[in-house]
Design a protein around this motif. Sequence first.
Motif, PDB file in Angstrom:
ATOM      1  N   LYS A  12       0.829  -1.204   0.000  1.00  6.73           N
ATOM      2  CA  LYS A  12       0.000   0.000   0.000  1.00  6.73           C
ATOM      3  C   LYS A  12       0.864   1.255   0.000  1.00  6.73           C
ATOM      4  CE  LYS A  12      -4.001  -2.012   2.394  1.00  6.73           C
ATOM      5  NZ  LYS A  12      -4.833  -1.952   3.623  1.00  6.73           N
ATOM      6  N   ALA A  13       1.925   1.212   0.794  1.00  2.75           N
ATOM      7  CA  ALA A  13       2.819   2.372   0.859  1.00  2.75           C
ATOM      8  C   ALA A  13       3.508   2.608  -0.482  1.00  2.75           C
ATOM      9  CB  ALA A  13       3.856   2.168   1.954  1.00  2.75           C
ATOM     10  N   ALA A  14       3.889   1.504  -1.144  1.00  2.81           N
ATOM     11  CA  ALA A  14       4.550   1.636  -2.443  1.00  2.81           C
ATOM     12  C   ALA A  14       3.615   2.273  -3.466  1.00  2.81           C
ATOM     13  CB  ALA A  14       5.021   0.267  -2.930  1.00  2.81           C
ATOM     14  N   ILE A  15       2.347   1.850  -3.437  1.00  6.38           N
ATOM     15  CA  ILE A  15       1.368   2.441  -4.358  1.00  6.38           C
ATOM     16  C   ILE A  15       1.182   3.923  -4.056  1.00  6.38           C
ATOM     17  CG2 ILE A  15      -1.052   2.427  -5.048  1.00  6.38           C
ATOM     18  CD1 ILE A  15      -1.075  -0.572  -4.638  1.00  6.38           C
ATOM     19  N   LEU A  16       1.082   4.253  -2.758  1.00  7.93           N
ATOM     20  CA  LEU A  16       0.905   5.647  -2.362  1.00  7.93           C
ATOM     21  C   LEU A  16       2.099   6.500  -2.772  1.00  7.93           C
ATOM     22  CD1 LEU A  16      -0.673   7.840  -0.872  1.00  7.93           C
ATOM     23  CD2 LEU A  16       0.403   7.072   1.256  1.00  7.93           C
ATOM     24  N   LEU A  17       3.298   5.995  -2.487  1.00  3.04           N
ATOM     25  CA  LEU A  17       4.505   6.745  -2.843  1.00  3.04           C
ATOM     26  C   LEU A  17       4.656   6.867  -4.360  1.00  3.04           C
ATOM     27  CD1 LEU A  17       7.053   5.308  -0.247  1.00  3.04           C
ATOM     28  CD2 LEU A  17       5.996   7.569  -0.253  1.00  3.04           C
ATOM     29  N   GLY A  18       4.292   5.798  -5.071  1.00  4.34           N
ATOM     30  CA  GLY A  18       4.354   5.863  -6.535  1.00  4.34           C
ATOM     31  C   GLY A  18       3.415   6.918  -7.093  1.00  4.34           C
ATOM     32  N   GLY A  19       2.210   6.984  -6.514  1.00  2.92           N
ATOM     33  CA  GLY A  19       1.265   8.008  -6.954  1.00  2.92           C
ATOM     34  C   GLY A  19       1.765   9.408  -6.657  1.00  2.92           C
ATOM     35  N   ILE A  20       2.359   9.570  -5.463  1.00  2.00           N
ATOM     36  CA  ILE A  20       2.896  10.881  -5.101  1.00  2.00           C
ATOM     37  C   ILE A  20       4.033  11.275  -6.037  1.00  2.00           C
ATOM     38  CG2 ILE A  20       4.144  12.149  -3.307  1.00  2.00           C
ATOM     39  CD1 ILE A  20       2.523  10.595  -1.234  1.00  2.00           C
ATOM     40  N   MET A  21       4.913  10.325  -6.337  1.00  2.00           N
ATOM     41  CA  MET A  21       6.020  10.612  -7.249  1.00  2.00           C
ATOM     42  C   MET A  21       5.508  10.979  -8.645  1.00  2.00           C
ATOM     43  SD  MET A  21       8.790  10.517  -5.603  1.00  2.00           S
ATOM     44  CE  MET A  21       9.912  10.541  -7.001  1.00  2.00           C
ATOM     45  N   ALA A  22       4.456  10.280  -9.085  1.00  2.00           N
ATOM     46  CA  ALA A  22       3.881  10.598 -10.397  1.00  2.00           C
ATOM     47  C   ALA A  22       3.315  12.017 -10.407  1.00  2.00           C
ATOM     48  CB  ALA A  22       2.794   9.590 -10.752  1.00  2.00           C
ATOM     49  N   LEU A  23       2.662  12.398  -9.302  1.00  2.00           N
ATOM     50  CA  LEU A  23       2.127  13.756  -9.207  1.00  2.00           C
ATOM     51  C   LEU A  23       3.245  14.791  -9.201  1.00  2.00           C
ATOM     52  CD1 LEU A  23      -0.726  13.238  -6.575  1.00  2.00           C
ATOM     53  CD2 LEU A  23      -0.988  13.683  -9.018  1.00  2.00           C
ATOM     54  N   ILE A  24       4.326  14.479  -8.500  1.00  2.00           N
ATOM     55  CA  ILE A  24       5.453  15.416  -8.452  1.00  2.00           C
ATOM     56  C   ILE A  24       6.077  15.584  -9.835  1.00  2.00           C
ATOM     57  CG2 ILE A  24       7.785  15.755  -7.540  1.00  2.00           C
ATOM     58  CD1 ILE A  24       6.842  14.489  -4.937  1.00  2.00           C
ATOM     59  N   VAL A  25       6.261  14.459 -10.531  1.00  2.00           N
ATOM     60  CA  VAL A  25       6.832  14.531 -11.882  1.00  2.00           C
ATOM     61  C   VAL A  25       5.905  15.312 -12.817  1.00  2.00           C
ATOM     62  CG1 VAL A  25       7.481  13.177 -13.905  1.00  2.00           C
ATOM     63  CG2 VAL A  25       8.184  12.425 -11.636  1.00  2.00           C
ATOM     64  N   GLY A  26       4.599  15.022 -12.723  1.00  2.00           N
ATOM     65  CA  GLY A  26       3.644  15.757 -13.550  1.00  2.00           C
ATOM     66  C   GLY A  26       3.651  17.241 -13.240  1.00  2.00           C
ATOM     67  N   GLY A  27       3.720  17.573 -11.949  1.00  2.00           N
ATOM     68  CA  GLY A  27       3.783  18.979 -11.559  1.00  2.00           C
ATOM     69  C   GLY A  27       5.043  19.658 -12.065  1.00  2.00           C
ATOM     70  N   THR A  28       6.150  18.918 -12.056  1.00  2.00           N
ATOM     71  CA  THR A  28       7.412  19.470 -12.559  1.00  2.00           C
ATOM     72  C   THR A  28       7.320  19.781 -14.051  1.00  2.00           C
ATOM     73  OG1 THR A  28       8.648  18.214 -10.895  1.00  2.00           O
ATOM     74  CG2 THR A  28       9.880  19.053 -12.790  1.00  2.00           C
ATOM     75  N   LEU A 199       3.279  17.688  -1.284  1.00  2.00           N
ATOM     76  CA  LEU A 199       3.487  16.270  -1.572  1.00  2.00           C
ATOM     77  C   LEU A 199       4.803  15.768  -0.996  1.00  2.00           C
ATOM     78  CD1 LEU A 199       2.227  16.131  -5.274  1.00  2.00           C
ATOM     79  CD2 LEU A 199       1.114  15.136  -3.274  1.00  2.00           C
ATOM     80  N   ALA A 200       5.815  16.613  -1.025  1.00  2.00           N
ATOM     81  CA  ALA A 200       7.100  16.220  -0.435  1.00  2.00           C
ATOM     82  C   ALA A 200       6.961  16.008   1.074  1.00  2.00           C
ATOM     83  CB  ALA A 200       8.150  17.284  -0.727  1.00  2.00           C
ATOM     84  N   ILE A 201       6.192  16.880   1.725  1.00  2.00           N
ATOM     85  CA  ILE A 201       5.962  16.727   3.169  1.00  2.00           C
ATOM     86  C   ILE A 201       5.175  15.449   3.452  1.00  2.00           C
ATOM     87  CG2 ILE A 201       4.791  17.740   5.160  1.00  2.00           C
ATOM     88  CD1 ILE A 201       5.418  20.495   3.960  1.00  2.00           C
ATOM     89  N   ILE A 202       4.150  15.192   2.632  1.00  2.00           N
ATOM     90  CA  ILE A 202       3.355  13.973   2.808  1.00  2.00           C
ATOM     91  C   ILE A 202       4.226  12.734   2.624  1.00  2.00           C
ATOM     92  CG2 ILE A 202       1.476  12.609   1.820  1.00  2.00           C
ATOM     93  CD1 ILE A 202       0.084  15.252   1.146  1.00  2.00           C
ATOM     94  N   THR A 203       5.107  12.791   1.624  1.00  2.00           N
ATOM     95  CA  THR A 203       6.016  11.662   1.394  1.00  2.00           C
ATOM     96  C   THR A 203       6.892  11.408   2.614  1.00  2.00           C
ATOM     97  OG1 THR A 203       6.059  12.181  -0.971  1.00  2.00           O
ATOM     98  CG2 THR A 203       7.810  10.765  -0.127  1.00  2.00           C
ATOM     99  N   GLY A 204       7.411  12.490   3.181  1.00  2.00           N
ATOM    100  CA  GLY A 204       8.235  12.347   4.383  1.00  2.00           C
ATOM    101  C   GLY A 204       7.462  11.751   5.541  1.00  2.00           C
ATOM    102  N   LEU A 205       6.223  12.187   5.725  1.00  2.00           N
ATOM    103  CA  LEU A 205       5.398  11.646   6.811  1.00  2.00           C
ATOM    104  C   LEU A 205       5.101  10.165   6.600  1.00  2.00           C
ATOM    105  CD1 LEU A 205       2.882  14.613   7.279  1.00  2.00           C
ATOM    106  CD2 LEU A 205       4.799  13.984   8.771  1.00  2.00           C
TER     107      LEU A 205
END
Length: 233
Positions: A12-28, A199-205
Amino acid sequence: MKWSFVIQQKFKAAILLGGIMALIVGGTLISRYNVEGIDESFSSIYKDRLVPATTILYLTENLYRKRLSLENYLYSEAQQSPAHVKAQLHAHDRSIDSLIRLFEKTYLVDEEAKSLQGFKSQIGQYARLEGEVLALCTVGSFAEAKQVFSAPGSTTFESTILNLNELAGIQSTIGKDLVKASKVNVASFGIISFLQISLAIITGLVVIVLIRNSQIIQKPRPNSNKSQYFNLN
């Protein structure tokens, strides 16, 4: 059972982190697009709006100098030769042609291109009137030359200046639109940057929670039999 729970949580964490990373890349990528849009807007303001505005100023100056040169020739007591005045007018014509070519190299909207075409037509018409005035002066018909200069010449000159004023107004309007577009891009960039930080803060948490859960699961439980043994004694 314990390891099954750990694997499930990690998945579950991997899916969550993967989604967050995808959002970060898209935002970039979107931020990069916005920055490029801001750069293009400011470049366009300089190349396609400021340069034409300066060109219009020089065109106006040359037109008034042409008008003044011919007026001085017609009404000044110190008579100049028609050839000298003609050379002055041709020098201004060459300068005007050069400025028009510079103007045409910039990006022109439809309204701007139409107005510029009208200006070129007016310039040609006014140059023909100047030639007519000089031709009349050459044969000594100064009174008739002054009449042509004052009546149709003045009307054509005013129409030419109005064309330039119209072009200047277009520069102002399009420039304002470019500034608005830049402000929108800047606002979008700010929002996306805020989301990326969040998203970076959420990833850290999430990482911290995973570490704590892993420590809790891996911590050995106290031996209940050993505790009972000591209690019996």
